[in-house]
Each structure stands twice: as C-alpha cells, then as structure tokens.
Motif scaffolding. Sequence first.
Motif: not given
Length: 533
Positions: A451-461, A506-524
């Motif tokens: 369920n990783f992919v669906s769980g991952f997408n649940a954190l994004l818009k 760094y670029a990949y991680k930053t881009r994903i975190k900016k799109k997330s529904l949670v704050i950046n520090d809580d994404f991981e």
Amino acid sequence: MKYLFFLAVGLLCSQTVFADTTDSLFKELNNALEKKSAYESIKLKRIEQTKNELEKGSELTAARLYAVCSDLYEEYKTFNYDSAFCYAKKLQEVSLQINDKQKTEEVKLKLGFILLSSGMFKETFDVLQSIHPNELTKQAKVEYYSLFARYYFDLADFHKDKYYTINYNQQGNALADSAMAICNKNSYDYLSLQGLKNLRNGDMEGATQNYEQILKFKNLTPHQYAINASSLSFIYANSGHEKESIELLVKAAIADVKSATKETVAILNLADILYKKGDTQTAYQYIKQALADATYYGARHREIQIGAILPIIEGQQLSTVEHQRKLLLVYSILATVLFLAVVAFIFITIRQLKKLKAADKIIKMANASLQHTNDLLKEANKIKDEYIVYYFNICSEYIDKLERFKKSIEQKLLLGKGDDLKSTLSKVDLHKEREGLFLSFDKVFLKLFPNFVSGFNALLKDEDKIKLEDGQLMNAELRIFALIRIGITDNDRIAKILDYSVNTIYAYKTRIKKKSLVINDDFEAQIMKIQSV
C-alpha cells in the motif's frame, strides 16, 4: 467488649420480652392504639347522630326524650363521666315529668354507676342509699345489688386497710348474695357475681371456672369481655400462668381500645406487669395511654392509682433513656473513630491508587513503546530477510554474468579475436542493468509495502498525486522515499544507490514535500507510518 455484648443482649431482650405467640397480640394492640382516634371518631359520630334527635325539641314526647337521653347515657357511661352525668341528670328531670317511679329509681342506678366509675365513693353511697329496691324491676334489682357490692369491693381495694377492708369485703359478699339470689344460675350476672365473690374469698379455682365460662359466651359486649378477661388475667398471674395472664390483658386492652372505652383497667395492669418484667419502654407508653383514658373519662381514683405508678415507671424510663444516651454517645465515639479510620484508609487507598495508576500509565507507555519497537524490529526483520534474499539473488546473477563474460573474453583473447572483444564489450548496457536492478528493488519493496503508493499519494493533493505508466512499479520520487521507509535516510547513500547526485535527491525531496498536505517537517514521519504486510 464482654460488657458491651451483655448490654446489647439485655437491650434486645428488653424489647422482646414476649418473643413468642404473644407478639402477634402486642402487635394487634399497638395497631389498635395507632387507630385509637379513628375508633373514637366512630363513637362520637354515633353520639352526634343521636344528639341530632334532641334538636327536634318540643316535637319529642317525654317518653321519646327519655329514650334518647338513655341512649346517650349508655354511650357516655364508659366514655366520659361529665357527659354521662349530664344525661343522667337529664333523665332524672324527664322521669319526674312523666311521673314514673320505676324510671326514677333506675336513673339513680345509672347515676350511681358513673359516680362509682369516677371514684366518687361518698356520692355513690348517698345515691345508692336513696334507691328504693321495691320500686325496681327484677333485672334492675340485680343491677342495684351488684353495683352496691362493687361499691364495697372498690372501697376495699382503694383503702387497703386491714380493719376496714375485711368489713367492706363482707358487706360486698352479702350484697352479691342478694343479687345472685334473684338471678338465673347460668346467666352472665350470676356467674360474674359468683366469680367476683370467689376471687374475693380466695377461691381461685372456683373463680377461674366462673370467668372461663363467662368468656365462652357469644353475646358479650367488648366492655364485658374486657372486665372478665382482666379478672381472669389476675387469677392466672397469681397461679403462675404468666403467659396466659398477659395474653388476656392484651386482648382486654384491645377490646377497650376498639370499643372506645375510657373507664378501663386492662392497659394499666398491663403496663404494671411489663414494668415488673423489665420492659420499661412499652410500660411507659401503655401507662401514658391509661392516664390519658382516666383523665378523659374523669376517673379520679384511677388517676390516683396511676399517679402512684407513673413516677416510678417514668423514673425508670428516664434512667433507661439516660443509659441509652450514654451508650449512644459511646457508639457515636466508636462510630466517629471508625469513620475517621475509614476516611484515613480511603485517603491512603486513593493515594496508592493514584500511584498505581501512574505506574500503570508508565507501564502502558513502556509497553506501547516496546510494542512499537517490536513492530519496528519485526518490520526490519522482514525487510532484512527480503533484501538479503534479494541481495544474494542479484549477487548470484551478477557473478554468473561476470563468469560468463570472463570466459567469453578469455576465449576471444586465446583465439586472438580482438575485434570480437570490442564488440562484446560494446554489448554491455549499464543503464539497462541499473533499470533491472531498480525493477527488482521495486518488486521486493512493494511485496513488503503493497500500500506504499496509495499511502504516498494520500499525502498529496489530487492534482499532484503520482501517476505511474503501464508496467511501471515506481518512479524516482517513490524510490527515494521507499529507501527512506526501509531506513536509508542519508542523502549520500540514496544518491549512490540511485546513481543520482546529492543535489538531485534534495531537489526531488523538496519538490514532493511542497506538494504534500502535511507540513514539510512531518512528511517523512508520515511516510514511516505506512504499514508493511
């Protein structure tokens, strides 16, 4: 402790002196006393209805007026002396109006009865002396001699003088004989007088037979039953039949209460016996009833008789109350001490419970932490097991490839085929090999985290959710965070594994975190919560 035990037993016994079949009779008497005012109301209502006829005034004939006043006298004669006396005097006036000598003499009998019941001995004697027996009917003569006999017997009981009492009893016996001489030997009057004589003369056996025979009569009035039951009770008490004596007195008292009779001795005698038995509390209640009845009726000699006993019972009752008060004080102190001990125990228990709750909370937190650690260890073991197998499979495949590649090169070198060697080396596609490595990684990872992919997408818009192409298991962004999920968090290591630069990671991680529904520090941290199978 021993003293308190015997004291408690004594108090219990004093309240249950007659804890046998007599209990039901005492219960009936107490219930009757509670309804005493209701019984009196019935009598007063009956009297009021009779009095209403007197309001007719001149419409009543003298004979009818005599009959109504006679009815009212009968109602009052054992209920209230003053009212009975009033109607007896009224009867005298009416008997004179109708000029009936027989009725005039009978009215004197009525007056003598209530005077004697009220304890007015001289006045009783004067009235009885004025009666002309020759003017009386046979039944009235029986009443006359019986009343005169009772007068002398009551005088004997009241004075209790050694010299005069003998004389009074003799005169009473003579008058009783006169009454019995004109009675039917099986009649109530005859047996009652004979019983009274036998009692006065000490013939207890004869008196017992007389009163027992009377009590078998079916047409006795409540007052007649009470008088004879009280007399028989006296005989039983003196012959050692205490239980039977008390039961008869209780029955007599019940009859008096239910018939609203105030001129009575049963409850007084019962109070005296109970006092002697040690039941002071019940004796006190009953003698107060006796005093109330005597006062209401106007029985002076009864008031004097009660006045001699009441202070003794009251004194004992006060002593009992004082003793109970002291005992209650001791019990109160003991109860207070016990209460304080209970409060202290509760306080200590609450403190211990709080400590236990705190300890339990710590244990639960430790257990939760331990469970979480165990879950992580289980997950780590799964990952380790899967990836160890994966690692050995990959290594085994690459060793096989290297071995075949080595043999191919050695053969070409031995054969001197240099051009073919270049052609063989050109066929090695490192990018394709890396893609195959990533594909194997993806399969193993998604086996562990389906369920990783669906769980991952649940954190994004919705518009930023990752959409994979057909046949594609994961892309670069997913692999970066997949490595983080299995515990590889160092960016340098991630970059080497995926063959990217650190800046690219760094670029990949930053881009994903900016799109997330949670704050950046809580994404991981949210990524780490995605569960394995």
